[in-house]
Design a protein around this motif. Structure first.
Motif, PDB file in Angstrom:
ATOM      1  N   GLY A   4       0.807  -1.210   0.000  1.00  0.00           N
ATOM      2  CA  GLY A   4       0.000   0.000   0.000  1.00  0.00           C
ATOM      3  C   GLY A   4       0.843   1.264   0.000  1.00  0.00           C
ATOM      4  O   GLY A   4       0.596   2.199  -0.772  1.00  0.00           O
ATOM      5  N   VAL A   5       1.856   1.316   0.850  1.00  0.00           N
ATOM      6  CA  VAL A   5       2.712   2.502   0.927  1.00  0.00           C
ATOM      7  C   VAL A   5       3.474   2.702  -0.377  1.00  0.00           C
ATOM      8  O   VAL A   5       3.537   3.813  -0.921  1.00  0.00           O
ATOM      9  CB  VAL A   5       3.699   2.381   2.105  1.00  0.00           C
ATOM     10  CG1 VAL A   5       4.745   3.486   2.055  1.00  0.00           C
ATOM     11  CG2 VAL A   5       2.945   2.432   3.435  1.00  0.00           C
ATOM     12  N   SER A   6       4.061   1.629  -0.903  1.00  0.00           N
ATOM     13  CA  SER A   6       4.826   1.758  -2.154  1.00  0.00           C
ATOM     14  C   SER A   6       3.913   2.116  -3.321  1.00  0.00           C
ATOM     15  O   SER A   6       4.295   2.897  -4.200  1.00  0.00           O
ATOM     16  CB  SER A   6       5.602   0.468  -2.448  1.00  0.00           C
ATOM     17  OG  SER A   6       4.758  -0.657  -2.486  1.00  0.00           O
ATOM     18  N   ALA A   7       2.693   1.591  -3.337  1.00  0.00           N
ATOM     19  CA  ALA A   7       1.749   1.924  -4.409  1.00  0.00           C
ATOM     20  C   ALA A   7       1.328   3.389  -4.338  1.00  0.00           C
ATOM     21  O   ALA A   7       1.237   4.070  -5.361  1.00  0.00           O
ATOM     22  CB  ALA A   7       0.525   1.017  -4.327  1.00  0.00           C
ATOM     23  N   TYR A   8       1.071   3.879  -3.133  1.00  0.00           N
ATOM     24  CA  TYR A   8       0.661   5.287  -2.971  1.00  0.00           C
ATOM     25  C   TYR A   8       1.761   6.223  -3.449  1.00  0.00           C
ATOM     26  O   TYR A   8       1.508   7.182  -4.189  1.00  0.00           O
ATOM     27  CB  TYR A   8       0.333   5.561  -1.503  1.00  0.00           C
ATOM     28  CG  TYR A   8      -0.245   6.946  -1.268  1.00  0.00           C
ATOM     29  CD1 TYR A   8      -1.616   7.145  -1.252  1.00  0.00           C
ATOM     30  CD2 TYR A   8       0.589   8.041  -1.056  1.00  0.00           C
ATOM     31  CE1 TYR A   8      -2.153   8.410  -1.043  1.00  0.00           C
ATOM     32  CE2 TYR A   8       0.060   9.307  -0.852  1.00  0.00           C
ATOM     33  CZ  TYR A   8      -1.307   9.484  -0.844  1.00  0.00           C
ATOM     34  OH  TYR A   8      -1.831  10.738  -0.650  1.00  0.00           O
ATOM     35  N   LEU A   9       2.988   5.964  -3.038  1.00  0.00           N
ATOM     36  CA  LEU A   9       4.115   6.794  -3.472  1.00  0.00           C
ATOM     37  C   LEU A   9       4.304   6.717  -4.979  1.00  0.00           C
ATOM     38  O   LEU A   9       4.623   7.716  -5.634  1.00  0.00           O
ATOM     39  CB  LEU A   9       5.390   6.356  -2.748  1.00  0.00           C
ATOM     40  CG  LEU A   9       5.412   6.606  -1.235  1.00  0.00           C
ATOM     41  CD1 LEU A   9       6.656   5.981  -0.624  1.00  0.00           C
ATOM     42  CD2 LEU A   9       5.360   8.099  -0.932  1.00  0.00           C
ATOM     43  N   CYS A  10       4.099   5.520  -5.523  1.00  0.00           N
ATOM     44  CA  CYS A  10       4.238   5.334  -6.966  1.00  0.00           C
ATOM     45  C   CYS A  10       3.228   6.191  -7.717  1.00  0.00           C
ATOM     46  O   CYS A  10       3.584   6.873  -8.692  1.00  0.00           O
ATOM     47  CB  CYS A  10       4.051   3.865  -7.313  1.00  0.00           C
ATOM     48  SG  CYS A  10       4.088   3.528  -9.089  1.00  0.00           S
ATOM     49  N   ILE A  11       1.970   6.175  -7.312  1.00  0.00           N
ATOM     50  CA  ILE A  11       0.937   6.970  -7.976  1.00  0.00           C
ATOM     51  C   ILE A  11       1.295   8.454  -7.925  1.00  0.00           C
ATOM     52  O   ILE A  11       1.245   9.160  -8.936  1.00  0.00           O
ATOM     53  CB  ILE A  11      -0.436   6.737  -7.315  1.00  0.00           C
ATOM     54  CG1 ILE A  11      -0.894   5.298  -7.509  1.00  0.00           C
ATOM     55  CG2 ILE A  11      -1.479   7.690  -7.895  1.00  0.00           C
ATOM     56  CD1 ILE A  11      -2.106   4.925  -6.677  1.00  0.00           C
ATOM     57  N   HIS A  12       1.659   8.923  -6.756  1.00  0.00           N
ATOM     58  CA  HIS A  12       1.954  10.346  -6.562  1.00  0.00           C
ATOM     59  C   HIS A  12       3.099  10.812  -7.460  1.00  0.00           C
ATOM     60  O   HIS A  12       2.973  11.808  -8.182  1.00  0.00           O
ATOM     61  CB  HIS A  12       2.284  10.603  -5.100  1.00  0.00           C
ATOM     62  CG  HIS A  12       2.704  12.008  -4.815  1.00  0.00           C
ATOM     63  ND1 HIS A  12       1.801  13.055  -4.766  1.00  0.00           N
ATOM     64  CD2 HIS A  12       3.926  12.557  -4.583  1.00  0.00           C
ATOM     65  CE1 HIS A  12       2.445  14.177  -4.512  1.00  0.00           C
ATOM     66  NE2 HIS A  12       3.737  13.904  -4.400  1.00  0.00           N
ATOM     67  N   TYR A  13       4.202  10.087  -7.433  1.00  0.00           N
ATOM     68  CA  TYR A  13       5.387  10.533  -8.179  1.00  0.00           C
ATOM     69  C   TYR A  13       5.287  10.215  -9.665  1.00  0.00           C
ATOM     70  O   TYR A  13       5.867  10.918 -10.490  1.00  0.00           O
ATOM     71  CB  TYR A  13       6.640   9.920  -7.562  1.00  0.00           C
ATOM     72  CG  TYR A  13       6.993  10.549  -6.237  1.00  0.00           C
ATOM     73  CD1 TYR A  13       7.474  11.849  -6.170  1.00  0.00           C
ATOM     74  CD2 TYR A  13       6.793   9.846  -5.051  1.00  0.00           C
ATOM     75  CE1 TYR A  13       7.771  12.438  -4.943  1.00  0.00           C
ATOM     76  CE2 TYR A  13       7.083  10.429  -3.824  1.00  0.00           C
ATOM     77  CZ  TYR A  13       7.577  11.723  -3.778  1.00  0.00           C
ATOM     78  OH  TYR A  13       7.861  12.312  -2.573  1.00  0.00           O
TER      79      TYR A  13
END
Length: 270
Positions: free
Chosen positions: A232-241
């Protein structure tokens, strides 16, 4: 599963789920290249739930508006100035564009699971659809946002999404490619692709949970919890950046990565 495998698979899933480089390809290749055992259904559920939580959290304000307008549209009240509310229309497009992948997935599930997990096939699809993504980004990109899609556009993107059932295609990659070919901007294409991932991921997680309930053995709850959090954390950061990145640089780095990885797989396993 040991903890190194839990961490690696969770981060790989979270990052590749929304990058146009194919999460299924990477999750198939990690056990092949490391000789780890298959992570199993329990961990697949955890990773899907993490990715779903990330995209819902990121688009929570958009989803709130879309959900409220969609509910009003069911009662014929979603109108602004005599036209359909853009948020309601976008919600309908997301739901309708999900139908093709559901139909194809149910019809060909066994064929896809058994006969399409070859590293050679993954290499070919990585290269082929990577080149198509590059062409769409270089020659066909327009300026339309996700709110300017028509029903025809949404269904064509939905049909393209069904191709993502083939490992190596990339769900985000093929939907962004189709959106770019239809004249959308990079940001609009990415945002619609991510919104489109929500019902698909929810359905996939739901089906896996049904299978999980039927499993006679116990569940490794600590590993599952860590998998949800890390993916979840890595996916959220991925979407944002990713959205910020493509507005400035575009899809070319991902195209190059796909081609290099595809050629390497063909060389290793050919």
């Amino acid at each position: 599963m040991d903890w190194l495998q839990v961490v690696v698979l969770s981060v790989v899933q979270g990052l590749t789920e929304f990058l146009p480089i194919s999460s299924s390809a990477h999750l198939i290749l990690v056990p092949v290249l490391t000789e780890w055992n298959d992570q199993g259904l329990v961990f697949d559920v955890a990773m899907h739930l993490g990715s779903l939580a990330a995209v819902v959290l990121y688009f929570r304000h958009d989803l709130k508006r879309m959900g409220a307008s969609w509910a009003l549209s069911l009662r014929g009240r979603s109108l602004r100035g005599g036209s359909v509310d853009p948020d309601a229309r976008l919600a309908w497009w997301v739901l309708l564009a999900t139908i093709p992948v559901c139909v194809v997935g149910f019809a060909f599930h066994d064929v896809i699971e058994v006969g399409m997990r070859s590293p050679i096939l993954i290499g070919i699809t990585l290269i082929g659809f990577g080149l198509l993504l590059g062409y769409a980004d270089w020659h066909k990109r327009g300026g339309r946002s996700e709110y300017q899609l028509t029903l025809r556009d949404a269904m064509l993107i939905g049909l393209a999404q069904a191709l993502a059932l083939i490992p190596g295609t990339s769900r985000s990659g093929i939907t962004i490619t189709a959106a770019l070919l239809l004249g959308m901007s990079r940001e609009g294409a990415a945002r619609f692709s991510f919104l489109l991932s929500i019902p698909v991921t929810a359905l996939a997680a739901g089906l896996e949970i049904v299978g999980l309930v039927q499993m006679p053995r116990g569940i490794d709850w600590p590993a599952m919890g860590v998998g949800v959090i890390l993916s979840g954390v890595s996916a959220y950061l991925c979407i944002h950046y990713f959205i910020a990145f493509i507005k400035r640089i575009g899809m070319q780095p991902f195209v190059i990565y796909r081609i290099v990885l595809g050629l390497w797989l063909l060389w290793i396993f050919g």
